[in-house]
Design an enzyme around this catalytic site. Structure first.
Site, PDB file in Angstrom:
ATOM      1  N   ASP A  83     -28.225 -27.490 -28.464  1.00 14.66           N
ATOM      2  CA  ASP A  83     -26.800 -28.026 -28.177  1.00 14.66           C
ATOM      3  C   ASP A  83     -26.139 -27.748 -29.890  1.00 14.66           C
ATOM      4  OD1 ASP A  83     -27.367 -28.880 -25.931  1.00 14.66           O
ATOM      5  OD2 ASP A  83     -27.914 -30.861 -26.542  1.00 14.66           O
ATOM      6  N   HIS A 142     -24.973 -33.716 -20.297  1.00 11.02           N
ATOM      7  CA  HIS A 142     -23.862 -32.358 -20.498  1.00 11.02           C
ATOM      8  C   HIS A 142     -23.230 -32.133 -19.143  1.00 11.02           C
ATOM      9  CE1 HIS A 142     -25.791 -31.112 -23.940  1.00 11.02           C
ATOM     10  NE2 HIS A 142     -27.002 -30.922 -23.695  1.00 11.02           N
ATOM     11  N   HIS A 202     -30.721 -36.401 -20.838  1.00  8.70           N
ATOM     12  CA  HIS A 202     -30.075 -35.571 -21.718  1.00  8.70           C
ATOM     13  C   HIS A 202     -28.904 -34.563 -20.825  1.00  8.70           C
ATOM     14  CE1 HIS A 202     -29.891 -33.070 -25.600  1.00  8.70           C
ATOM     15  NE2 HIS A 202     -29.649 -32.163 -24.659  1.00  8.70           N
ATOM     16  N   GLU A 203     -29.683 -33.871 -20.023  1.00 15.18           N
ATOM     17  CA  GLU A 203     -29.088 -32.799 -19.209  1.00 15.18           C
ATOM     18  C   GLU A 203     -27.911 -33.234 -18.397  1.00 15.18           C
ATOM     19  OE1 GLU A 203     -29.651 -29.648 -19.924  1.00 15.18           O
ATOM     20  OE2 GLU A 203     -31.044 -30.091 -21.278  1.00 15.18           O
TER      21      GLU A 203
END
Length: 364
Positions: free
Chosen positions: A159, A62, A58-59
């Protein structure tokens, strides 16, 4: 940073784990081990590790989205309550921030779709099992759904809060959009905290506190940047400060520390050039661990970035954040130390400008 350490480097990004993460794994292993023995504890730890692999992905979503806009990510740190990708700067355009913010949840959506296909193919897509007693794949499927839903809550630093800010920023000033988004985030955090308190959910209470404080911090940072935009470092740097010789011991540094309210001390070499920075925290830690006769050069922070008096405050604040220190040296064009730049001084400048602004409005 002091409680985390590097475990890998992926796509040029350092991946770090906070020490408390292992405390979480220990707690999980203990409680599940009481129920299911060694096998139960092992399976629980494996599940949590795979969950945090999803958090890491997930990170990375980003980080790679930010990289596409030329914004490097300093590192990704995994904490017991999630992960944080530390980018060098925020995207300048609302559309860019929207893409970077949504990229993380989209990674989890891809994971959900992939796991869903496997569960359907194996006949394990059973809602009762997923909610009640899921197997490993079902648990990962459900967890990723929770990650997506939770992260899209419009509250900083989630987010959803950044998505909301980006949408608002297309119609109004960035600072005002941040203030509105932060206010909504704090309201939701307060509601979550009250609900969690009535139900005795300690972890949710901690998350609510974290969200509330992060929203407040984000609003303060953006307000600071809006007020200080275009101002140089020279307008906020400390010009009166004590320095230490590189041959000084910690015992000599103590005398300087006690004689001033200063918390950061530049260390100079034989030519009067900047050699490093000794912080109050590092001084006290070294006194306990190494003793008063230790040289300051063994304790000081080396290799710090330097700023010029004409460097913009925004850029200097980015340098401070990237370096993870409380102050940076300000050098003139000849390399001579002429000041110290600290976020604390920028905050004081902000207070002064806010007070002057209120006075002008009162006179109008």
């Amino acid at each position: 940073m002091r409680w985390s350490f590097k475990i890998a480097r992926i796509a040029g990004i350092d991946v770090r784990i906070h020490a408390t993460f292992f405390l979480l794994l220990g707690v999980v292993a203990y409680f599940y081990g009481l129920e299911g023995g060694a096998g139960g504890g092992f399976n629980a730890v494996l599940t949590w590790l795979l969950v945090f692999l999803c958090v890491l992905l997930h990170e990375l979503g980003h980080a790679l989205a930010a990289k596409a806009y030329g914004i490097p990510t300093v590192d990704i740190t995994l904490y017991p309550i999630g992960g944080i990708a530390r980018v060098e700067r925020m995207p300048e355009k609302p559309v860019q921030e929207l893409v970077v913010a949504i990229a993380g949840p989209l990674v989890n959506v891809v994971i959900i779709l992939a796991l869903g296909v496997v569960l359907l193919a194996t006949g394990s897509m059973n809602f009762g099992s997923i909610v009640g007693h899921p197997n490993l794949l079902q648990a990962l499927f459900a967890t990723n759904v929770v990650i997506v839903v939770f992260n899209l809550i419009p509250a900083f630093p989630l987010d959803g809060g950044r998505v909301l800010r980006a949408i608002l920023a297309t119609r109004m000033e960035y600072a005002r959009a941040t203030k509105i988004a932060a206010g909504i985030g704090q309201g939701l955090a307060l509601a979550l905290g009250i609900f969690a308190a009535f139900n005795g959910w300690l972890l949710m209470i901690l998350i609510a506190i974290f969200i509330y404080m992060a929203a407040e911090g984000e609003a303060a940072i953006v307000q600071m940047r809006s007020v200080t935009a275009g101002l140089p470092v020279s307008s906020a740097m400390v010009t009166r400060f004590d320095t230490l010789d590189h041959r000084s011991t910690l015992n000599q540094a103590i005398d300087v520390l006690l004689g001033t309210s200063q918390h950061e001390f530049p260390v100079l070499d034989d030519n009067g050039g900047f050699a490093g920075l000794l912080t109050k925290h590092d001084l006290l830690v070294a006194l306990r661990n190494s003793g008063a006769d230790t040289l300051v050069t063994d304790v000081m922070v080396k290799g710090l970035p330097t700023v010029l008096p004409q460097t913009s405050l925004d850029r200097a604040l980015d340098f401070v954040r990237q370096a993870g220190v409380s102050a940076l040296p300000v050098l003139d064009n000849t390399g001579r130390l002429v000041g110290l730049f600290t976020p604390e001084n920028v905050s004081e400048l902000l207070l002064v400008k806010t007070a002057l602004g209120k006075k002008k409005r009162g006179m109008a």
